[in-house]
Design a protein around this motif. Structure first.
Motif, PDB file in Angstrom:
ATOM      1  N   LEU A   1       0.817  -1.208   0.000  1.00 51.79           N
ATOM      2  CA  LEU A   1       0.000   0.000   0.000  1.00 51.79           C
ATOM      3  C   LEU A   1       0.855   1.264   0.000  1.00 51.79           C
ATOM      4  O   LEU A   1       0.577   2.218  -0.731  1.00 51.79           O
ATOM      5  CB  LEU A   1      -0.931   0.006   1.216  1.00 51.79           C
TER       6      LEU A   1
ATOM      7  N   ARG B   1      -2.626  -7.053  -7.569  1.00 54.21           N
ATOM      8  CA  ARG B   1      -3.307  -7.164  -8.861  1.00 54.21           C
ATOM      9  C   ARG B   1      -3.754  -5.792  -9.377  1.00 54.21           C
ATOM     10  O   ARG B   1      -3.684  -5.517 -10.578  1.00 54.21           O
ATOM     11  CB  ARG B   1      -4.522  -8.097  -8.752  1.00 54.21           C
ATOM     12  N   ARG B   2      -4.162  -4.930  -8.457  1.00 52.88           N
ATOM     13  CA  ARG B   2      -4.599  -3.591  -8.860  1.00 52.88           C
ATOM     14  C   ARG B   2      -3.444  -2.791  -9.438  1.00 52.88           C
ATOM     15  O   ARG B   2      -3.576  -2.138 -10.472  1.00 52.88           O
ATOM     16  CB  ARG B   2      -5.182  -2.853  -7.662  1.00 52.88           C
ATOM     17  N   TYR B   3      -2.265  -2.888  -8.777  1.00 53.87           N
ATOM     18  CA  TYR B   3      -1.108  -2.174  -9.276  1.00 53.87           C
ATOM     19  C   TYR B   3      -0.629  -2.757 -10.604  1.00 53.87           C
ATOM     20  O   TYR B   3      -0.218  -2.038 -11.510  1.00 53.87           O
ATOM     21  CB  TYR B   3       0.032  -2.223  -8.259  1.00 53.87           C
ATOM     22  N   HIS B   4      -0.675  -4.071 -10.716  1.00 54.09           N
ATOM     23  CA  HIS B   4      -0.172  -4.737 -11.919  1.00 54.09           C
ATOM     24  C   HIS B   4      -1.077  -4.456 -13.119  1.00 54.09           C
ATOM     25  O   HIS B   4      -0.633  -4.344 -14.258  1.00 54.09           O
ATOM     26  CB  HIS B   4      -0.066  -6.238 -11.678  1.00 54.09           C
ATOM     27  N   ALA B   5      -2.372  -4.353 -12.821  1.00 53.75           N
ATOM     28  CA  ALA B   5      -3.317  -4.087 -13.904  1.00 53.75           C
ATOM     29  C   ALA B   5      -3.124  -2.687 -14.470  1.00 53.75           C
ATOM     30  O   ALA B   5      -3.369  -2.458 -15.639  1.00 53.75           O
ATOM     31  CB  ALA B   5      -4.735  -4.267 -13.395  1.00 53.75           C
TER      32      ALA B   5
ATOM     33  N   ARG C   1      -4.751  -8.699  -3.619  1.00 52.03           N
ATOM     34  CA  ARG C   1      -5.695  -7.832  -4.334  1.00 52.03           C
ATOM     35  C   ARG C   1      -5.041  -6.498  -4.694  1.00 52.03           C
ATOM     36  O   ARG C   1      -5.192  -6.005  -5.823  1.00 52.03           O
ATOM     37  CB  ARG C   1      -6.940  -7.603  -3.476  1.00 52.03           C
ATOM     38  N   VAL C   2      -4.308  -5.934  -3.746  1.00 54.93           N
ATOM     39  CA  VAL C   2      -3.598  -4.687  -4.009  1.00 54.93           C
ATOM     40  C   VAL C   2      -2.563  -4.882  -5.107  1.00 54.93           C
ATOM     41  O   VAL C   2      -2.397  -4.036  -6.001  1.00 54.93           O
ATOM     42  CB  VAL C   2      -2.925  -4.164  -2.713  1.00 54.93           C
TER      43      VAL C   2
END
Length: 257
Positions: free
Chosen positions: A195, A253-257, A250-251
């Motif tokens: 984060l 995946r959000r950054y990677h996306a 989940r965090v």
């Protein structure tokens, strides 16, 4: 667990942080040896005291020095276990500090994680390795330390300074609770690092959250028998660790996306 038997990112984690792992293992062994040696010394002192014919409960003339000396040894053994309990209480924060800082935070801040991701290692596999290696070592190591502490604590009932299992430092250092608490510290360290993505800030926030959680646990813990409380608290801590781990992925995946 060694780098020789591991493959891929797990092996890299061990190689990158082998010094910290070796030092941690050496300190753990030193702590175990200290507790065992302290009890051996205390037990020997008890045998010597028994040979004097003096008694703590019924001190007679001429035994004052021997009684004070023997009680001093037992008192120091009791204090040693107090310090050991403090170390066990601090372990989740220390583990989280390592995960949030050198293990994950530094790679995110420096951008070196891209090297791993560009070498056919997916972000999820990268994070899984970062958690699996310290997680396995943490569970095994803290379980051993908890067992050794429980053994040392049980010896206090052979002294004049017995410690109750309900005392916060004693309760938190025995049974499955310290293992679950340490795993939660690890998961929180990973989540906070993902984060914040800054090494020092992640480390500071991880320590603050871990200490706050420790204080909150002591404030809300109800009274009751040792093992029902231990099992209930362990389940809660493991559930929180699982939740923090899921949020970390989940965090990511959000950054990677």
């Amino acid at each position: 667990m060694s780098a020789i038997t591991l493959r891929g990112p797990e092996r890299l984690v061990v190689r990158q942080h082998r010094l910290v792992l070796w030092v941690s293992g050496a300190l753990a062994l030193a702590g175990i040896a200290l507790v065992a040696g302290a009890w051996w010394f205390t037990s020997s002192a008890a045998d010597d005291f028994a040979g004097t014919g003096c008694s703590v409960d019924h001190t007679v003339r001429g035994c004052g020095i021997q009684v004070r000396h023997f009680l001093s040894i037992e008192w120091h053994y009791s204090r040693l276990l107090d310090y050991a309990g403090l170390v066990m209480a601090a372990l989740p924060a220390l583990i989280g500090l390592f995960v949030a800082g050198p293990l994950i935070g530094r790679e995110l801040e420096d951008g070196t994680y891209r090297i791993s991701w560009s070498q056919s290692v997916s972000p999820a596999r990268w994070l899984a390795a970062k958690l699996a290696v310290p997680g396995a070592l943490t569970a095994a190591g803290v379980a051993v330390l908890s067992a050794v502490y429980a053994w040392g604590w049980s010896r206090t009932y052979e002294t004049d300074y017995p410690a109750q299992s309900s005392e916060p430092l004693v309760y938190g250092a025995m049974g499955p609770v310290p293992v679950a608490h340490a795993l939660l510290g690890l998961a929180l360290g990973a989540l906070i690092a993902l984060l914040v993505r800054r090494t020092m800030a992640s480390m500071a926030l991880t320590v603050a959250v871990s200490l706050a959680l420790t204080v909150a646990r002591e404030a809300v813990r109800p009274g009751g028998y040792f093992w029902p409380l231990q099992l209930t608290e362990t389940a809660v801590l493991l559930a929180l660790a699982a939740l923090a781990t899921a949020l970390a992925f989940r965090v990511l995946r959000r950054y990677h996306a």
